[in-house]
Design a protein around this motif. Sequence first.
Motif, PDB file in Angstrom:
ATOM      1  N   SER A 281       0.855  -1.318   0.298  1.00 22.00           N
ATOM      2  CA  SER A 281      -0.087  -0.558   0.340  1.00 22.00           C
ATOM      3  C   SER A 281       0.491   1.469   0.116  1.00 22.00           C
ATOM      4  O   SER A 281       1.575   1.460   1.092  1.00 22.00           O
ATOM      5  CB  SER A 281      -0.674  -0.002   1.249  1.00 22.00           C
ATOM      6  OG  SER A 281      -1.475   1.088   1.960  1.00 22.00           O
ATOM      7  N   LYS A 283       0.259   4.008   1.205  1.00 25.26           N
ATOM      8  CA  LYS A 283       0.139   4.771   2.753  1.00 25.26           C
ATOM      9  C   LYS A 283       1.391   4.478   3.722  1.00 25.26           C
ATOM     10  O   LYS A 283       1.698   4.985   4.308  1.00 25.26           O
ATOM     11  CB  LYS A 283      -1.088   3.484   3.516  1.00 25.26           C
ATOM     12  CG  LYS A 283      -2.350   3.917   3.368  1.00 25.26           C
ATOM     13  CD  LYS A 283      -3.405   3.612   4.376  1.00 25.26           C
ATOM     14  CE  LYS A 283      -5.088   4.701   4.003  1.00 25.26           C
ATOM     15  NZ  LYS A 283      -5.608   3.839   5.283  1.00 25.26           N
ATOM     16  N   GLU A 284       1.953   3.058   3.544  1.00 27.90           N
ATOM     17  CA  GLU A 284       3.123   2.464   4.298  1.00 27.90           C
ATOM     18  C   GLU A 284       4.663   4.133   3.927  1.00 27.90           C
ATOM     19  O   GLU A 284       4.724   3.681   4.379  1.00 27.90           O
ATOM     20  CB  GLU A 284       3.934   1.407   4.233  1.00 27.90           C
ATOM     21  CG  GLU A 284       2.576   0.354   4.149  1.00 27.90           C
ATOM     22  CD  GLU A 284       3.056  -0.948   3.353  1.00 27.90           C
ATOM     23  OE1 GLU A 284       2.439  -2.304   4.023  1.00 27.90           O
ATOM     24  OE2 GLU A 284       3.621  -1.401   3.257  1.00 27.90           O
ATOM     25  N   LEU A 286       3.705   7.009   2.719  1.00 26.82           N
ATOM     26  CA  LEU A 286       2.950   8.696   3.005  1.00 26.82           C
ATOM     27  C   LEU A 286       2.591   8.757   3.688  1.00 26.82           C
ATOM     28  O   LEU A 286       2.118   9.649   4.699  1.00 26.82           O
ATOM     29  CB  LEU A 286       1.514   8.854   1.568  1.00 26.82           C
ATOM     30  CG  LEU A 286       1.767   8.024  -0.099  1.00 26.82           C
ATOM     31  CD1 LEU A 286       0.720   8.253  -0.397  1.00 26.82           C
ATOM     32  CD2 LEU A 286       3.093   9.529   0.077  1.00 26.82           C
ATOM     33  N   GLU A 287       2.309   7.611   5.658  1.00 31.89           N
ATOM     34  CA  GLU A 287       2.233   7.699   5.845  1.00 31.89           C
ATOM     35  C   GLU A 287       3.129   7.373   7.683  1.00 31.89           C
ATOM     36  O   GLU A 287       4.190   6.444   7.262  1.00 31.89           O
ATOM     37  CB  GLU A 287       1.017   6.956   6.584  1.00 31.89           C
ATOM     38  CG  GLU A 287      -0.665   7.878   6.268  1.00 31.89           C
ATOM     39  CD  GLU A 287      -1.800   7.009   6.066  1.00 31.89           C
ATOM     40  OE1 GLU A 287      -1.583   6.412   7.127  1.00 31.89           O
ATOM     41  OE2 GLU A 287      -2.579   7.015   6.040  1.00 31.89           O
ATOM     42  N   HIS A 288       3.586   7.922   8.522  1.00 30.56           N
ATOM     43  CA  HIS A 288       4.602   7.599   9.492  1.00 30.56           C
ATOM     44  C   HIS A 288       3.372   7.200  10.682  1.00 30.56           C
ATOM     45  O   HIS A 288       2.734   8.207  11.244  1.00 30.56           O
ATOM     46  CB  HIS A 288       5.229   7.969   9.559  1.00 30.56           C
ATOM     47  CG  HIS A 288       6.586   7.917  10.853  1.00 30.56           C
ATOM     48  ND1 HIS A 288       7.193   6.507  10.591  1.00 30.56           N
ATOM     49  CD2 HIS A 288       6.546   8.394  11.841  1.00 30.56           C
ATOM     50  CE1 HIS A 288       8.228   6.573  11.626  1.00 30.56           C
ATOM     51  NE2 HIS A 288       7.570   7.390  12.071  1.00 30.56           N
ATOM     52  N   GLY A 290       0.610   6.561  10.979  1.00 29.73           N
ATOM     53  CA  GLY A 290      -0.685   6.931  10.521  1.00 29.73           C
ATOM     54  C   GLY A 290      -0.938   7.994  10.369  1.00 29.73           C
ATOM     55  O   GLY A 290      -1.534   8.305  10.435  1.00 29.73           O
ATOM     56  N   LEU A 292      -0.648  11.396   8.029  1.00 26.17           N
ATOM     57  CA  LEU A 292       0.136  11.352   6.657  1.00 26.17           C
ATOM     58  C   LEU A 292       1.447  12.713   7.121  1.00 26.17           C
ATOM     59  O   LEU A 292       1.060  13.694   7.273  1.00 26.17           O
ATOM     60  CB  LEU A 292      -1.291  12.336   6.472  1.00 26.17           C
ATOM     61  CG  LEU A 292      -0.769  12.362   3.959  1.00 26.17           C
ATOM     62  CD1 LEU A 292      -0.580  11.636   3.610  1.00 26.17           C
ATOM     63  CD2 LEU A 292      -1.759  13.139   4.091  1.00 26.17           C
ATOM     64  N   SER A 296      -1.665  15.665   0.885  1.00 29.30           N
ATOM     65  CA  SER A 296      -2.768  15.010   0.658  1.00 29.30           C
ATOM     66  C   SER A 296      -2.916  13.713  -0.896  1.00 29.30           C
ATOM     67  O   SER A 296      -2.761  13.547  -0.920  1.00 29.30           O
ATOM     68  CB  SER A 296      -4.185  15.348   1.513  1.00 29.30           C
ATOM     69  OG  SER A 296      -4.267  16.910   0.234  1.00 29.30           O
ATOM     70  N   GLU A 299       0.954  10.753  -4.510  1.00 30.95           N
ATOM     71  CA  GLU A 299       1.358   9.118  -4.957  1.00 30.95           C
ATOM     72  C   GLU A 299       2.586   8.639  -4.037  1.00 30.95           C
ATOM     73  O   GLU A 299       3.332   9.019  -4.133  1.00 30.95           O
ATOM     74  CB  GLU A 299       1.194   9.015  -6.697  1.00 30.95           C
ATOM     75  CG  GLU A 299      -0.240   9.112  -6.981  1.00 30.95           C
ATOM     76  CD  GLU A 299      -0.737   8.671  -8.374  1.00 30.95           C
ATOM     77  OE1 GLU A 299       0.370   8.711  -9.592  1.00 30.95           O
ATOM     78  OE2 GLU A 299      -1.296   9.315  -8.933  1.00 30.95           O
ATOM     79  N   ASN A 302       5.552   1.270  -3.312  1.00 32.31           N
ATOM     80  CA  ASN A 302       5.584   1.135  -2.371  1.00 32.31           C
ATOM     81  C   ASN A 302       6.541  -0.438  -3.161  1.00 32.31           C
ATOM     82  O   ASN A 302       5.578  -1.494  -2.559  1.00 32.31           O
ATOM     83  CB  ASN A 302       4.922   1.307  -1.009  1.00 32.31           C
ATOM     84  CG  ASN A 302       5.065   0.434   0.096  1.00 32.31           C
ATOM     85  OD1 ASN A 302       6.483   0.192  -0.103  1.00 32.31           O
ATOM     86  ND2 ASN A 302       4.346   0.100   0.800  1.00 32.31           N
TER      87      ASN A 302
END
Length: 338
Positions: A281, A283-284, A286-288, A290, A292, A296, A299, A302
């Motif tokens: 994902s 998200k892994e 773009l987020e640390h 949980g 962001l 926002s 892209e 990963n």
Amino acid sequence: HLALIDQKRLPHEEIWINCRTLEDVAQSIENMTVRGAPAIATAAAYGLVLDAQQTNALNWKQYRDLFFDNCKRMQATRPTAVNLFNALHSVRKLADTWTDATVIADVRKYILQFAKELENADLTTCKAIGAHGAKLAEGRKLRVLTHCNTGSLATAGYGTALGVIRALHEKGLIEHVYVDETRPYLQGSRLTAYELQQEGIPYSIQVDSAAAYIMKHEKVDLVVVGADRIAANGDTANKVGTYSLAIVAAHHKVPFYIAAPRSTFDPKIAGGDQIPIEMRSPKEVLEHAGVLVAPSKAEARNPSFDVTSNELISGLITEFGVLRPPFGPAIQKLFTEQ
């Protein structure tokens, strides 16, 4: 139940997850509660044990279809590490020896025995890998750089690349270990550092992109990493960042070794281009924790793994000894002579 330490919560919390069903185990593999190629294979085997213990089937005929569906479910968890596929292939071959009339109590017994043997064999294998790897020091104290986590948490115990480091430490031959933090899951700074600290092995952590600086300005004698799948020609898939580390090591003339059991080799695959690479994902990245950390609408790519070309690898440390280039014939021998 099967108790798994939640590797996502380490090093600050030691939380145990109790898996009560095969699906619990499958999800724990997918969400990286448990990770590391040998550890995934062992967990999957115990997932099959859980399901067999819970079935209402009376014999193999009644249970067969569900069992093979369970194998497919486990196989779908993560696509790159071949140890999982090899373990499932072995348990399917074992199942071919059962008859329709084989009572479920015997099926349960055989699957449990298989899982226990897989776990015990992995521990024995890791210690053999460590012993062969430790010989590379030739009695000198080494400064070693490693990537990701390849220790007790990634295996049934002791570890592959970290097993080599452990074996060196037991002989008093480790001066220092440089630990790549290993983005984006930080398996190096969270898990490898945690294991090294528990063993009293001297270490420091650097961001992945600082490995080149460390090699240029500090004396690194050896790079040793693990593997998730090794092709017939020696091309090796491992945690993303390994490939660039190998290029840097080659530039600085630092020997670059892979430590992996025979179960990580996939002789059916000619070269690294055929190894499926898991994309995880965005998200892994773009987020640390949980939160962001990127715009926002950003892209992210990963890939969980990359492939290191065989010509960048000095040797493959296995439980049978260290394989040297050309790797094709050496790997062939590994499967025909051992």
